[in-house]
Scaffold this active site. Sequence first.
Site, PDB file in Angstrom:
ATOM      1  CG  ASP A  12      -2.036   0.991   1.127  1.00  0.00           C
ATOM      2  OD1 ASP A  12      -2.391   1.363  -0.007  1.00  0.00           O
ATOM      3  OD2 ASP A  12      -2.554   1.406   2.168  1.00  0.00           O
ATOM      4  CG  HIS A  29      -0.628   2.054  -9.022  1.00  0.00           C
ATOM      5  ND1 HIS A  29      -0.735   1.586  -7.735  1.00  0.00           N
ATOM      6  CD2 HIS A  29      -1.776   2.744  -9.255  1.00  0.00           C
ATOM      7  CE1 HIS A  29      -1.896   1.974  -7.211  1.00  0.00           C
ATOM      8  NE2 HIS A  29      -2.536   2.689  -8.117  1.00  0.00           N
ATOM      9  CG  LEU A 124       9.114 -17.752  -3.301  1.00  0.00           C
ATOM     10  CD1 LEU A 124       9.071 -17.660  -1.773  1.00  0.00           C
ATOM     11  CD2 LEU A 124       9.571 -16.416  -3.883  1.00  0.00           C
TER      12      LEU A 124
HETATM   13  C1  FPP Z   1      -2.283   0.185  -3.028  1.00  0.00           C
HETATM   14  O1  FPP Z   1      -1.782   1.493  -3.209  1.00  0.00           O
HETATM   15  C2  FPP Z   1      -1.785  -0.656  -4.064  1.00  0.00           C
HETATM   16  C3  FPP Z   1      -2.560  -1.277  -4.969  1.00  0.00           C
HETATM   17  C4  FPP Z   1      -4.041  -1.159  -5.035  1.00  0.00           C
HETATM   18  C5  FPP Z   1      -1.975  -2.092  -5.990  1.00  0.00           C
HETATM   19  C6  FPP Z   1      -0.637  -2.671  -5.709  1.00  0.00           C
HETATM   20  C7  FPP Z   1      -0.015  -2.803  -6.992  1.00  0.00           C
HETATM   21  C8  FPP Z   1       1.283  -2.656  -7.295  1.00  0.00           C
HETATM   22  C9  FPP Z   1       2.360  -2.536  -6.278  1.00  0.00           C
HETATM   23  C10 FPP Z   1       1.687  -2.618  -8.680  1.00  0.00           C
HETATM   24  C11 FPP Z   1       1.235  -3.836  -9.410  1.00  0.00           C
HETATM   25  C12 FPP Z   1       2.368  -4.682  -9.554  1.00  0.00           C
HETATM   26  C13 FPP Z   1       2.337  -5.888 -10.035  1.00  0.00           C
HETATM   27  C14 FPP Z   1       3.594  -6.527 -10.374  1.00  0.00           C
HETATM   28  C15 FPP Z   1       1.061  -6.594 -10.231  1.00  0.00           C
HETATM   29  P1  FPP Z   1      -2.814   2.670  -3.204  1.00  0.00           P
HETATM   30  O2  FPP Z   1      -3.022   3.109  -4.593  1.00  0.00           O
HETATM   31  O3  FPP Z   1      -4.067   2.277  -2.504  1.00  0.00           O
HETATM   32  O4  FPP Z   1      -2.030   3.732  -2.416  1.00  0.00           O
HETATM   33  P2  FPP Z   1      -2.675   4.867  -1.512  1.00  0.00           P
HETATM   34  O5  FPP Z   1      -3.241   4.172  -0.316  1.00  0.00           O
HETATM   35  O6  FPP Z   1      -1.509   5.708  -1.196  1.00  0.00           O
HETATM   36  O7  FPP Z   1      -3.714   5.559  -2.316  1.00  0.00           O
END
Ligand code: FPP
Length: 252
Positions: A12, A29, A124
Site C-alpha cells: 500500500d 503504481h 518459492l
Molecule cells: C495500493 O496502493 C496498491 C494497490 C491497489 C496495488 C498494488 C499494486 C502494485 C504494487 C503494482 C502492481 C504490480 C504488479 C507486479 C502486479 P494505493 O493506490 O491504494 O495507495 P494509496 O493508499 O496511497 O492511495
Amino acid sequence: MSKIKHVAIIMDGNGRWAQERGRPRIWGHVRGASIVSDIVEVADKKLNIEALTLYAFSTENWIRPFDEIRSLFFLLKKYISKEGKRIIQNNIRFKVIGSISKLPADTVELITNLENKTKDATGLKLNFAFDYGGRKEIVDAVNRFFIVNPQRIITEEDISQNLFLQDTGDVDLLIRTGGDYRISNFLLWQSAYAELFFTQTRWPEFSDSEFIQIYNQVSERERRFGNVKGGGELISSIKDARKGRDEIFGNI
Ligand code: FPP
C-alpha cells in the site's frame, strides 16, 4: 521462536507516494511494480521463505478510476512478460489467486502459461492476489464444500481444503506498507494467527533491507498460538495446539 515460512504483503501507499511528489497516482503504481522483483528475490534468495503472497488488486479496487485499473492490469502483464523467464529459471512456483476472468485475454494467457510451466517447481511459492477478497474466498470455499457434501457439518479443515492455496499453509507474517493499520480483506482465514507488521514506508520505497529487518525482528517474537509464555517452542502452529488438546483431553 517458530520459523516464518509464509509472508504476505499488502503493497500500500503507491498513490500517496506519487501525490506527495506532485505526480499522478498511476506513477506510484509504476514505481511500486518496479520493486516487486527485488522483493521476490529477497524472499527467495536471502530469507529462504517458502511462500510469498502479494496483494496486487482487491475485489474492492474495482471502484477506482478506470485508467488506474487499466494501469494495474498493464503492470501485471508487464511483470509476467518481463519476469516469467527468471521465475522459471529460479524454480519458483507462480500462481494467481482471486480471479483473472476480467483481465484481457492476452494477460490471462500469459498467467495460465506461467502457472502451468511452474506448477511442479519446488522453490518459492509466489502468489499474486488479483481481484481477490478474503471474505469471498471463504464463502466460495463453504459453497464448494456443500455442493459435494450437502448433508455434512462443515469443519475448519473442510474450509481450509477448499481455499485457493492448498499446500501453502497459514500466513506467518503479514506486512502492510503505507502507514495504515488494516488488513483490508486480505487472506482473512490464513492470517488468523499471523504476526502483523505495519510500516509507514510507502510501497515504492520499501527496500530489501527493510524487508530483511522486519523479518528478523518478527522472527524474535514469541508466537504462542494460544499457549502460555515460555511454552512457545513446544507449539509451532495452531495445528500443533489442536493436536495437543486432543491428546490430553480427547474429543470433549
Ligand atoms: C495500493 O496502493 C496498491 C494497490 C491497489 C496495488 C498494488 C499494486 C502494485 C504494487 C503494482 C502492481 C504490480 C504488479 C507486479 C502486479 P494505493 O493506490 O491504494 O495507495 P494509496 O493508499 O496511497 O492511495
